[in-house]
Design a protein around this motif. Structure first.
Motif, short mmCIF file in Angstrom:
data_model
loop_
_atom_site.label_atom_id
_atom_site.label_comp_id
_atom_site.label_asym_id
_atom_site.label_seq_id
_atom_site.Cartn_x
_atom_site.Cartn_y
_atom_site.Cartn_z
N PRO A 128 0.18 2.67 -2.49
CA PRO A 128 0.02 2.61 -1.03
C PRO A 128 -1.44 2.44 -0.62
O PRO A 128 -2.33 3.03 -1.23
CB PRO A 128 0.58 3.97 -0.56
N THR A 129 -1.66 1.65 0.40
CA THR A 129 -3.03 1.38 0.86
C THR A 129 -3.69 2.63 1.45
O THR A 129 -4.91 2.75 1.46
CB THR A 129 -3.02 0.27 1.93
N ASN A 130 -2.87 3.56 1.95
CA ASN A 130 -3.42 4.79 2.52
C ASN A 130 -3.59 5.90 1.48
O ASN A 130 -3.90 7.05 1.81
CB ASN A 130 -2.54 5.30 3.66
N SER A 131 -3.38 5.54 0.22
CA SER A 131 -3.53 6.51 -0.87
C SER A 131 -5.00 6.85 -1.10
O SER A 131 -5.90 6.04 -0.83
CB SER A 131 -2.92 5.95 -2.16
#
Length: 521
Positions: A128-131
């Motif tokens: 995930p990019t928000n990881s």
């Protein structure tokens, strides 16, 4: 009279340590299960895969330990039995020095891997990019592993002195704190980073705590800081460490490198699915270790004071107990692991029956080796066993890569491990014990194994036939299968072996050390 008292004391300590270890492991199982369930439902399969990937990557880096702890513990058995404080202190001083070098070395090498982390993942875009950054997640894993080496060495003297229950209580306490805090963090914030920070802090506090307990139990260790190991002992340790390094290599490959292959060639999500099975398998394996590790110290004391013939007779009894637990636990795993995952984590996380049985068979072969491994440890047969693990590592890597290239994916990894276990691990260690210590016909051991394996297979087939006729809810199916998996093998084992010395020895242990104590209470 003194010998009888020594025997009773040795047995009593061994049983006490095993019971504490078993109770501790049961508590840990419950905590780990709840934590894993919350983890899966809050963070999902990708983070589950990353958790498995970095755990395995750090297990590969831990190869730097080279089996040094086992070699040192072997050297401790005799001075502990003789209460030779200067010799014990000199060994612990060396142990502390080496482990600080190892912890530092793992941290430095681990830092050098940070730029290459994405190369261990087949498709990094699924993260995930928000990881949180991969390097931060990995750094927390790395720090947790490295710091352990600066304190953890003192745990060995507690275990080697047959006081393993103290270590067990310490582990229970900090595992409880860790899991409660991690579960709370997952529910409240769903943060993998905070989850790992709690793990790091609890590991550190647990290691500091056991270190202080060792200082109280063995106050002379501080007083004898200047003691140095003799050149003769150094030579023995160096030889055994060299041999143990090869011995450890196979475990690192199977436990760590193979999982890196899964991440690289199949995907990080597959690592997560497989890690669920490995968690359950390793949990049962840890019960084994907790039961038999305290016995190792007692066997070490036994071998020092007994004849080779007496040691052989005890080997037969211990191997029967070993295989009994391997049979019961393997049957339970084979029949229950998929229904368990289906009920608690979801059917999408289950693997095929064929793959599951292959994983369980690997577990069975691994566990029946325990008795031979104990005797190798206490007799210091590290040099004689040195090439086994190197051979295992080479054969395993070749087989796994070959099967992966053939498109077999996870089946290829598990199949490669199974073939390696059958052609390498099954026979090598007991062969060394029989040839170099007992000096007896190795085919006797093969006969025992064939007999016990057919007993396990027969039990499994009967259970499988019965449960195939069931038409009940998943929960009812699980409960009925659990009962059948515990009752039927015990009935068959009792019928077949109740007249043997080995069965009577196990029965006496249960009767004298467990049933009587419960009755008294």
């Amino acid at each position: 009279m003194g010998r009888i008292m020594d025997n009773n004391n040795r047995t009593s300590k061994s049983i006490r340590n095993s019971i504490y270890a078993l109770l501790g492991q049961i508590i840990t199982i419950i905590l780990n299960f709840v934590s894993r369930t919350v983890f899966i439902h809050t963070l999902g399969s990708i983070y589950l895969g990353l958790n498995g990937l970095f755990t395995n990557l750090l297990s590969v880096l831990s190869f730097a330990e080279l089996g040094f702890s086992t070699a040192i513990i072997y050297e401790m058995y005799s001075p502990l039995a003789l209460n030779d404080k200067p010799q014990i202190a000199s060994l612990m001083n060396l142990y502390a020095k080496i482990y600080k070098y190892i912890g530092t070395g793992i941290f430095i090498v681990g830092l050098l891997l940070i730029p290459f982390l994405h190369n261990f993942i087949k498709d990094p875009s699924i993260i995930p990019t928000n990881s949180s950054p991969l390097w931060l997640i990995y750094l927390l894993f790395l720090t947790n592993t490295s710091l352990s080496y600066f304190f953890n060495y003192k745990r060995s003297i507690i275990v080697a002195s047959q006081n393993g229950y103290i270590d067990t209580i310490n582990q229970i306490k900090f595992n409880l704190i860790k899991n409660i805090l991690q579960i709370a963090i997952l529910y409240l914030y769903g943060s993998f980073i905070l989850f790992l920070i709690i793990q790091l802090l609890c590991t550190l506090m647990g290691n500091i705590s056991i270190s202080k307990k060792a200082d109280k139990l063995f106050p002379y260790l501080k007083e004898l800081k200047g003691e140095r190991v003799s050149s003769k002992t150094i030579k023995s340790i160096r030889k055994n460490v060299f041999a143990m390094a090869f011995n450890k290599l196979g475990g690192v490959v199977v436990g760590g490198v193979d999982n890196l292959f899964i991440s690289k060639y199949i995907g990080v999500i597959a690592v997560g699915y497989y890690s669920n099975y490995l968690l359950i398998i390793s949990t049962v394996r840890m019960i084994f270790i907790q039961i038999f590790s305290p016995i190792t110290a007692s066997v070490g004391n036994f071998v020092v004071n007994k004849s080779k013939e007496e040691a052989y007779i005890f080997f037969k009894k211990l191997f029967f107990i070993n295989t009994y637990f391997a049979t019961i636990s393997s049957i339970c795993l084979a029949t229950l692991i998929n229904p368990f995952i289906d009920i608690f984590w979801g059917k999408e996380y289950t693997l095929s029956l064929t793959l599951t049985l292959a994983i369980v068979l690997n577990f069975y072969i691994d566990r029946i080796r325990q008795t031979s491994q104990i005797y190798i440890d206490v007799k210091g047969l590290f040099w004689q066993i040195k090439w086994r693990s190197l051979t295992e590592a080479i054969v395993n890597i070749i087989l796994v890569l070959f099967l992966l290239k053939k498109g077999m994916e996870l089946q290829g990894v598990v199949g490669g491990i199974l073939i390696t276990n059958i052609i390498i691990n099954f026979w090598w260690e007991p062969y060394v014990v029989f040839k170099y210590y007992f000096q007896r016909n190795f085919w006797t051991y093969i006969g025992w194994n064939l007999k016990y394996f057919l007993t396990a297979l027969f039990s499994y087939l009967i259970i499988n036939f019965i449960i195939s006729t069931l038409n009940v809810t998943p929960t009812q199916y699980f409960i009925i299968t659990l009962l059948l998996s515990l009752i039927i093998p015990n009935i068959i084992i009792t019928i077949l072996y109740h007249r043997t010395q080995e069965f009577q020895y196990l029965l006496n242990i249960v009767r004298n050390n467990i049933i009587k104590k419960i009755a008294i209470k």
